[in-house]
Design an enzyme around this catalytic site. Structure first.
Site, PDB file in Angstrom:
ATOM      1  N   ARG A   1      40.833 -70.721  20.731  1.00 35.79           N
ATOM      2  CA  ARG A   1      40.244 -69.995  21.553  1.00 35.79           C
ATOM      3  C   ARG A   1      41.190 -69.867  22.802  1.00 35.79           C
ATOM      4  O   ARG A   1      40.653 -70.248  24.202  1.00 35.79           O
ATOM      5  CB  ARG A   1      38.975 -70.912  21.894  1.00 35.79           C
ATOM      6  CG  ARG A   1      37.974 -70.026  22.709  1.00 35.79           C
ATOM      7  CD  ARG A   1      36.637 -70.843  23.104  1.00 35.79           C
ATOM      8  NE  ARG A   1      35.584 -69.811  23.515  1.00 35.79           N
ATOM      9  CZ  ARG A   1      34.929 -69.893  24.593  1.00 35.79           C
ATOM     10  NH1 ARG A   1      35.089 -71.064  25.306  1.00 35.79           N
ATOM     11  NH2 ARG A   1      34.103 -69.080  25.103  1.00 35.79           N
TER      12      ARG A   1
ATOM     13  N   ASP B   1      31.699 -79.278  28.014  1.00 33.69           N
ATOM     14  CA  ASP B   1      32.089 -78.326  26.850  1.00 33.69           C
ATOM     15  C   ASP B   1      33.239 -78.826  26.290  1.00 33.69           C
ATOM     16  O   ASP B   1      33.927 -79.547  27.106  1.00 33.69           O
ATOM     17  CB  ASP B   1      31.924 -76.941  27.135  1.00 33.69           C
ATOM     18  CG  ASP B   1      31.586 -75.793  26.085  1.00 33.69           C
ATOM     19  OD1 ASP B   1      31.628 -76.580  24.931  1.00 33.69           O
ATOM     20  OD2 ASP B   1      31.471 -74.551  26.226  1.00 33.69           O
TER      21      ASP B   1
ATOM     22  N   ASP C   1      25.694 -73.110  19.111  1.00 33.45           N
ATOM     23  CA  ASP C   1      25.686 -71.848  19.821  1.00 33.45           C
ATOM     24  C   ASP C   1      24.836 -70.775  19.055  1.00 33.45           C
ATOM     25  O   ASP C   1      24.988 -69.669  19.808  1.00 33.45           O
ATOM     26  CB  ASP C   1      27.172 -71.460  19.722  1.00 33.45           C
ATOM     27  CG  ASP C   1      28.030 -71.804  21.100  1.00 33.45           C
ATOM     28  OD1 ASP C   1      27.378 -72.486  21.813  1.00 33.45           O
ATOM     29  OD2 ASP C   1      29.068 -71.629  20.877  1.00 33.45           O
TER      30      ASP C   1
ATOM     31  N   ASN D   1      35.819 -76.926  23.412  1.00 33.74           N
ATOM     32  CA  ASN D   1      35.834 -75.967  22.605  1.00 33.74           C
ATOM     33  C   ASN D   1      37.137 -75.889  21.661  1.00 33.74           C
ATOM     34  O   ASN D   1      37.487 -74.846  21.049  1.00 33.74           O
ATOM     35  CB  ASN D   1      35.820 -74.474  23.312  1.00 33.74           C
ATOM     36  CG  ASN D   1      34.420 -74.368  23.759  1.00 33.74           C
ATOM     37  OD1 ASN D   1      33.438 -74.087  22.971  1.00 33.74           O
ATOM     38  ND2 ASN D   1      34.128 -74.469  25.109  1.00 33.74           N
TER      39      ASN D   1
ATOM     40  N   CYS E   1      28.264 -80.876  24.990  1.00 32.33           N
ATOM     41  CA  CYS E   1      28.152 -79.646  24.326  1.00 32.33           C
ATOM     42  C   CYS E   1      29.654 -79.765  23.546  1.00 32.33           C
ATOM     43  O   CYS E   1      30.622 -80.039  24.378  1.00 32.33           O
ATOM     44  CB  CYS E   1      28.025 -78.580  25.330  1.00 32.33           C
ATOM     45  SG  CYS E   1      28.402 -76.699  24.407  1.00 32.33           S
TER      46      CYS E   1
ATOM     47  N   ASP F   1      30.208 -70.722  31.960  1.00 27.44           N
ATOM     48  CA  ASP F   1      31.621 -70.563  31.892  1.00 27.44           C
ATOM     49  C   ASP F   1      31.672 -69.491  32.778  1.00 27.44           C
ATOM     50  O   ASP F   1      31.112 -68.568  32.783  1.00 27.44           O
ATOM     51  CB  ASP F   1      32.108 -70.478  30.461  1.00 27.44           C
ATOM     52  CG  ASP F   1      33.582 -70.553  30.363  1.00 27.44           C
ATOM     53  OD1 ASP F   1      34.227 -70.563  31.376  1.00 27.44           O
ATOM     54  OD2 ASP F   1      34.035 -70.381  29.106  1.00 27.44           O
TER      55      ASP F   1
HETATM   56  C1  DGJ Z   1      30.689 -73.027  23.969  1.00 25.41           C
HETATM   57  C2  DGJ Z   1      29.447 -73.343  24.273  1.00 25.41           C
HETATM   58  O1  DGJ Z   1      28.789 -73.892  23.088  1.00 25.41           O
HETATM   59  C3  DGJ Z   1      28.547 -72.205  25.026  1.00 25.41           C
HETATM   60  O2  DGJ Z   1      27.274 -72.572  25.217  1.00 25.41           O
HETATM   61  C4  DGJ Z   1      29.054 -71.566  26.218  1.00 25.41           C
HETATM   62  O3  DGJ Z   1      29.035 -72.577  27.241  1.00 25.41           O
HETATM   63  C5  DGJ Z   1      30.631 -71.267  25.847  1.00 25.41           C
HETATM   64  N1  DGJ Z   1      31.262 -72.196  25.318  1.00 25.41           N
HETATM   65  C6  DGJ Z   1      31.316 -70.825  27.077  1.00 25.41           C
HETATM   66  O4  DGJ Z   1      32.672 -70.832  26.984  1.00 25.41           O
END
Ligand code: DGJ
Length: 731
Positions: free
Chosen positions: A435, A471, A539, A473, A517, A355
């Site tokens: 986030r 990813d 993570d 999140n 991820c 990122d």
């Molecule tokens: C969450 C991922 O699990 C991490 O490994 C990393 O890529 C971060 N996001 C980056 O924002």
């Protein structure tokens, strides 16, 4: 009386049988059997899943001695209605307001999908509403896996509302049921919990949408007739749902003491309108049966996944260095080039830029607060573009990988301003950030095009992008799509939208390695893994935590998909400090990588890393393709070990860890499993000057190693060892 056998030698579909008599439908693998029973009135009961007893006709005439008219026979796919009173797999509301469905057998077919795979389809129909259900059972003979799903067709005259539409149900009959399942949270995925089921319903589920969730993985193991989880003995049934969105797995022990397990898309708020003539296909539910404990159940799933499910398991992700924990958002071309140099000098095979590389000039991604959606390079960080880093990595002999999070948008981005209608939200309500980001609406085909386009254009940023870390999140809050007419289909359609993007990517980029991820292991499921080569396990890179997380993960998912990285100490997630060797020995039991700033390492640490990486390359095939044997359990054992054995049993690698040490009275003893008792193996401890085991370099028989075991001297907390075993050739 008729009987329809699953004839494994058949090449063509069998003709459907007709209702009117009692039949059995038997789905068989090398060591397991599932038997459905077609009653005279067309009801189909689920009578057996477990050990094989071959001729299913033996069960014809079976009497449960329970009152039939009390609805105590267990339906193969229980629909709400009729005399059925347990939990339902299917609940339908019809246009006229009626709520009952009664499914009856109309026939079944058996066909061969490949040498190893036979498909049985059982067809059911409600005579009053014309709703049709086809139950699919794909039997993977060698691997003892049965994959099941349902297809629901509205053959009636108007639309219907599917209030629940599970993939599959099984019914088990045992004295007691020990359920093992996997709860967790961010940085604490796949924590193992076992409990004896009591009467009533136990449900594991996610209603967070978008991803599988860290909170509870869509998978389980059931140990039958015991209150003890055993690696090597007893009947175990394991299940996993191939789905990356909301799901539920409901375990009901009823008044007859039978257990019914219904798994599929979570019905909560997800009613699906099925128009006349339409068919809904549910996600696949994967089952395996082992008559010899949990170890074999895991090995069955792993073998099946590698052969039949994972995206291209013949290509293992290279060992890599990812810069996330090493730099977070603070990097530039020079820093990355330095990391590449160090990665190359330690013998790693790929550099992955995480990122922070995008956002253009207006919303540079210097923190998680902005830039998602604007997938243009940040010229301040990378003045010569991504290509300069990729070319540099390639010039050093490394492959190159890049991070994206294409389903998301930051409020501070051009994308959010240009396409507010693409954001998941309900009009009139605040759109919450998690986030600092919002979710894009993958139900909308335009958004699907955009997300595909992000992947596609990222691939054009450099020559030879070998790996993409995808990813995700955040989860869903206040679901809402401005594209959909009815938001209750949001949950199902979002995941279908994601899979449709994955499919397009795979058509255009069949060879790029994709990591699934989602804030770590939030998308660890066989749905995503069908399109992605591997997953980011967690993570949490702290090695002790990882022993537990990887133990739980590998109960269901094979090591080949488990990204596992060596990071710095004190660890960024837990503050714990473990030796570099321990960190390597844990990471090497999965797909090895490093995630730190290598310029912070000392020369001797780099030397050790070089050796450990080189030795890993020598046994990596065992980790990725070998059979996993767990030697105990990190929850109850102060010293825990696991090993991988090659299919021909000629080689093996053992990883051993001391997790706790509180005195000198108890020392580890590991009885090595999975070896050939008649073969002789030379055992060598790797990456040490002085071995902790007196037998280092000696030859022992497989039966000695199992019967007597090995007792390495690992009497310090966080001591660890890797043993390599190779069978001696005796001419
Ligand atoms: C969450 C991922 O699990 C991490 O490994 C990393 O890529 C971060 N996001 C980056 O924002």
């Amino acid at each position: 009386m008729k009987r329809f056998l699953t004839l494994l030698s058949m090449c063509l579909p069998l003709a459907a049988g007709a209702a009117g008599g009692e039949n059995t439908v038997s789905v068989e693998t090398a060591g397991s059997q599932m038997v459905l029973y077609v009653h005279q009135n067309g009801e189909v009961s689920f009578y057996h899943y477990g050990a094989r007893f071959d001729n299913p006709d033996q069960i014809l005439g079976y009497k449960s001695y329970r009152r039939w008219d009390y609805g105590t026979e267990p339906p193969a796919y229980p629909a709400r209605g009729g005399r059925h009173f347990n939990q339902s797999a299917l609940a339908v509301k019809y246009q006229d307001g009626n709520i009952n469905t009664e499914l009856a057998y109309t026939g079944h077919t058996v066909s061969r999908l490949s040498d190893d795979v036979a498909r049985t389809v059982v067809k059911l129909r409600d005579a009053v509403t014309s709703l049709e259900v086809s139950l699919f059972y794909d039997a993977y003979y060698e691997e003892d896996v049965i994959v099941s799903h349902a297809e629901i067709t509205n053959a009636g005259t108007g639309p219907v509302l599917l209030e629940s539409y599970a993939s599959s149900g099984i019914v088990l009959d045992a004295r007691e049921y020990l359920l093992t399942h996997f709860h967790g949270a961010w940085a604490r995925e796949m924590q193992v919990e076992s409990e004896l089921l009591t009467h009533g319903i136990k449900s594991i589920r996610s209603i967070k949408g978008v991803r599988t969730t860290h909170t509870e993985n869509p998978s389980f193991m059931l140990s039958l007739d015991t209150d003890t989880f055993s690696e090597e003995s007893g009947d175990v049934i394991a299940g996993a749902l191939a789905w990356s969105g909301n799901y539920s797995m409901d375990f009901q022990v009823d008044e007859t003491n039978r257990l019914s397990v219904i798994s599929g898309v979570c019905p909560d708020g997800a009613a699906y309108r099925l128009d006349k003539g339409m068919t809904l296909q549910t996600p696949e539910m994967i089952y395996t049966y082992s008559g010899s404990g949990a170890g074999q159940a895991s090995r069955n799933l792993h073998a099946w996944a590698r052969k039949h499910c994972l995206y291209n398991s013949s290509s293992v992700a290279p060992t890599l260095l990812n810069n996330w924990e090493g730099t977070y958002f603070k990097f530039n071309e020079e820093i990355l080039k330095g990391i590449v140099d160090d990665a190359a000098s330690m013998g790693l095979e790929m550099f992955v830029m995480d990122d922070g590389w995008f956002g253009g000039t207006d919303y540079p991604r210097n923190a998680s607060t902005q830039g998602l959606g604007d997938w243009q390079v940040d010229p301040a960080k990378l003045p010569h573009g991504v290509g300069a880093i990729a070319d540099y990595a390639h010039s050093k002999g490394l492959k190159f990988g890049i991070w994206i999070e294409p389903e998301m948008v930051s409020p501070d981005s051009h994308l959010a301003k240009e396409h507010p209608d693409w954001i998941v939200r309900e009009d009139g309500r605040e759109v919450t950030t998690i986030r600092s980001q919002w979710l894009l609406d993958l139900c909308n085909p335009e958004v699907q095009d955009f997300v595909f386009g992000v992947f596609d254009s990222t691939m054009q940023l450099a020559d030879g992008i070998d790996y993409v870390k995808w990813d995700c999140n955040r989860h869903v809050e206040s679901a809402g799509s401005s594209y959909l007419k009815d938001n209750s289909s949001f949950w199902f359609d979002y995941t279908q939208g994601l899979y449709s993007v994955y499919r397009r990517i795979r058509e255009k980029y069949p060879d790029v390695i994709v990591q699934s991820c989602a804030s770590g292991g939030g998308r660890m499921d066989y749905g995503a893994l069908h399109y992605c080569n591997e997953a980011w396990t967690s993570d949490n890179t702290e090695a002790v935590s990882r022993v537990f997380i990887q133990y739980g993960t590998n109960l269901i998912y094979p090591a080949i998909v488990c990204g596992s990285h060596v990071s710095a100490v004190p660890n960024h997630q837990t503050g714990n400090v473990t030796p570099l060797k321990f960190r390597f020995d844990v990471a090497c039991s999965g797909r090895l990588g490093m995630e730190l700033q290598p310029s912070d390492m000392t020369g001797s640490e780099k030397d050790f890393a070089r050796k450990a990486i080189e030795s890993y390359k020598g046994y990596r095939d065992l980790v990725c393709y070998g059979d996993l044997y767990r030697l105990g359990n990190p929850y109850s054992d102060d010293c825990y070990a696991l090993m991988y054995v090659s299919p021909d049993k000629s080689r093996a690698v053992v990883f051993a860890y001391t997790l706790k040490f509180m005195g000198r009275t108890r020392r580890p003893l590991f009885r090595l499993s999975g070896l050939d008792g008649g073969k002789s193996y030379r055992i060598t401890e790797l990456n040490v000057e002085k071995s902790c085991f007196w037998g280092h370099g000696k030859v022992f028989t497989g039966s000695y190693l199992k019967g007597h075991g090995i007792n390495p001297n690992m009497e310090k907390v966080y001591s660890s060892a890797v043993f390599y075993l190779e069978a001696e050739h005796i001419d």
